[in-house]
Design a protein around this motif. Structure first.
Motif, PDB file in Angstrom:
ATOM      1  N   PHE A   1      42.993  36.712  54.866  1.00 46.77           N
ATOM      2  CA  PHE A   1      43.685  37.745  53.965  1.00 46.77           C
ATOM      3  C   PHE A   1      44.935  37.750  53.603  1.00 46.77           C
ATOM      4  CE2 PHE A   1      47.553  41.321  55.318  1.00 46.77           C
ATOM      5  CZ  PHE A   1      46.560  42.071  54.272  1.00 46.77           C
TER       6      PHE A   1
ATOM      7  N   ILE B   1      45.927  37.332  49.191  1.00 46.97           N
ATOM      8  CA  ILE B   1      47.162  38.065  48.749  1.00 46.97           C
ATOM      9  C   ILE B   1      47.741  36.895  47.929  1.00 46.97           C
ATOM     10  CG2 ILE B   1      49.434  39.257  49.029  1.00 46.97           C
ATOM     11  CD1 ILE B   1      46.632  40.954  49.336  1.00 46.97           C
TER      12      ILE B   1
ATOM     13  N   PHE C   1      42.962  42.756  48.509  1.00 50.27           N
ATOM     14  CA  PHE C   1      43.371  43.715  50.545  1.00 50.27           C
ATOM     15  C   PHE C   1      41.758  43.839  50.367  1.00 50.27           C
ATOM     16  CE2 PHE C   1      44.243  47.286  51.935  1.00 50.27           C
ATOM     17  CZ  PHE C   1      44.106  47.079  53.328  1.00 50.27           C
TER      18      PHE C   1
END
Length: 424
Positions: free
Chosen positions: A55, A59, A230
């Motif tokens: 995650f 990003i 995301f």
């Protein structure tokens, strides 16, 4: 002249395949080793922690790498070393911001969780700054026309990972924290090599005049990429937490174990996109529609043929492959696992291709909207499938999520988008 161009393209592809083979092969072997030596619950904890790492790292990659690949191969080609220096400092700031953000999240939500999950997430968070910087620098080498550098870095990475693994096992029992430590130290070793060879401009005084307009262009492109990253993370990792909620730590480990079989091909496709995206961006910049379409058709043919071959191999030898990799820790007896895994490879390849097309057309919004489709599908359809059918439901849901994104891309004909863009 055409012959020399083809030789140059072949060399780039060869170096890219070697680069991806070394890095993804090393990570694949380490993952398999962890699945064999860790308990099934501990490997399930590793799967949860690794999803947190993905995650944060995605990003970072979405904002820095994708904008660098597109803008660095076109508009800022003559200022590429300054651009790389700016990206280096941005990476440091983003990593620090993520670590600061992690502290309150840990105390608010994670203190009461399983110790295995806590340790895995802590290891993941402290590995983000090093491993994701390695991702940035590896991809930057392709813009600098140094495709051989990531391959040599991959060789060094392979040697260091297994040397550290040997040393760690000589003194300690293998653990999730140990795995993240090995990955971090190995990444730092290769990062030092890359910086010494690539020579980014790191003087703040030299960077200051270019900083504002480069960052404006980055933000214009990158804000959509961050949102897309995301949204792309959700369906790819949501099912790990759904399995954890409805079942136990074992099921996320099983899910990660079967996806490990896809990992080498996924990294290979990702590596080829490192060549494809700058190449397509360059053709758009040069307004060469015929070569643009021809290149896409060639890549599509490779994806279709490669996916068919891989699926056949899994159907015929899947049980033997998983037995060889995992021993008795994970056994997937049903042929369904191998069929759906082959379909996953095909859908991943098409998703990467279409994402590269729309990024090269400077249409990150399209990728964002496609990922919204995927998130909605994973929540509405995927969660019930996972809750009722476990790992089989998770694999099926992941394939259907990819398929929904592909159908969205197909509905937005890229040829029409290209024609409109070239008329501007």
């Amino acid at each position: 002249m055409n012959l020399s161009i083809r030789k140059g393209q072949f060399k780039k592809i060869a170096w890219t395949v070697l680069d991806q083979g070394l890095f993804s092969g090393t990570n694949f072997l380490l993952n398999v080793y962890l699945a064999r030596v860790l308990g099934v619950d501990e490997y399930g904890g590793f799967a949860v922690g690794y999803s947190v790492f993905l995650f944060a790292a995605n990003i970072n990659k979405a904002y820095l790498v994708e904008s660098f690949l597109v803008l660095g191969s076109g508009k800022y080609k003559e200022k590429i070393h300054k651009f790389l220096g700016i990206v280096f400092y941005q990476h440091i700031l983003i990593s620090l911001a993520l670590l600061i953000l992690f502290v309150p999240i840990y105390y608010l939500f994670l203190q009461q969780s399983s110790p295995l999950i806590r340790l895995s997430i802590i290891g993941a968070m402290f590995s983000i700054s090093t491993i994701s910087l390695l991702w940035v620098l590896r991809r930057s080498a392709y813009i600098l026309s140094k495709p051989q550098l990531p391959a040599f870095g991959g060789m060094l990475y392979l040697v260091v990972v297994f040397l550290l693994l040997f040393l760690y096992r000589s003194f300690f029992e293998m653990s999730v924290l140990g795995a993240f430590l090995i990955l971090s130290v190995s990444s730092i070793t290769v990062i030092v090599l890359f910086i010494l060879i690539m020579k980014p401009i790191l003087s703040l005084n030299a960077l200051r005049p270019s900083l504002r307009y480069i960052m404006n262009d980055q933000w214009s492109f990158g804000r959509w990429s961050i949102l897309s990253a995301f949204l792309n993370w959700v369906p790819n990792n949501l099912f790990i937490y759904v399995l954890l909620y409805f079942y136990s730590l074992r099921e996320p480990g099983e899910y990660k174990a079967i996806l490990n079989i896809v990992l080498p091909i996924q990294h290979l496709i990702s590596g080829l996109s490192l060549i494809l995206l700058p190449s397509l961006s360059k053709l758009v910049f040069e307004r060469d529609k015929a070569k643009f379409i021809k290149q896409i058709q060639s890549v599509l043919l490779v994806i279709v043929l490669g996916s068919c071959f891989y699926t056949i191999v899994l159907i015929v030898f899947g049980k033997e492959i998983t037995q060889f990799l995992y021993g008795n820790n994970y056994q997937f007896e049903s042929i369904f696992y191998y069929i759906i895994t082959g379909f996953l490879v095909f859908s991943i390849g098409l998703s990467f291709l279409y994402a590269s097309i729309f990024r090269s057309l400077n249409q990150p919004k399209k990728i964002f909207y496609a990922n919204i489709f995927g998130v909605v599908f994973s929540v509405v359809i995927g969660i019930p499938l996972v809750a009722n059918y476990g790992v089989k439901g998770a694999l099926t849901s992941l394939f259907l999520v990819n398929l929904s994104g592909i159908l969205f891309y197909v509905s937005h004909n890229y040829k029409r988008q290209l024609k409109t863009m070239l008329q501007l």
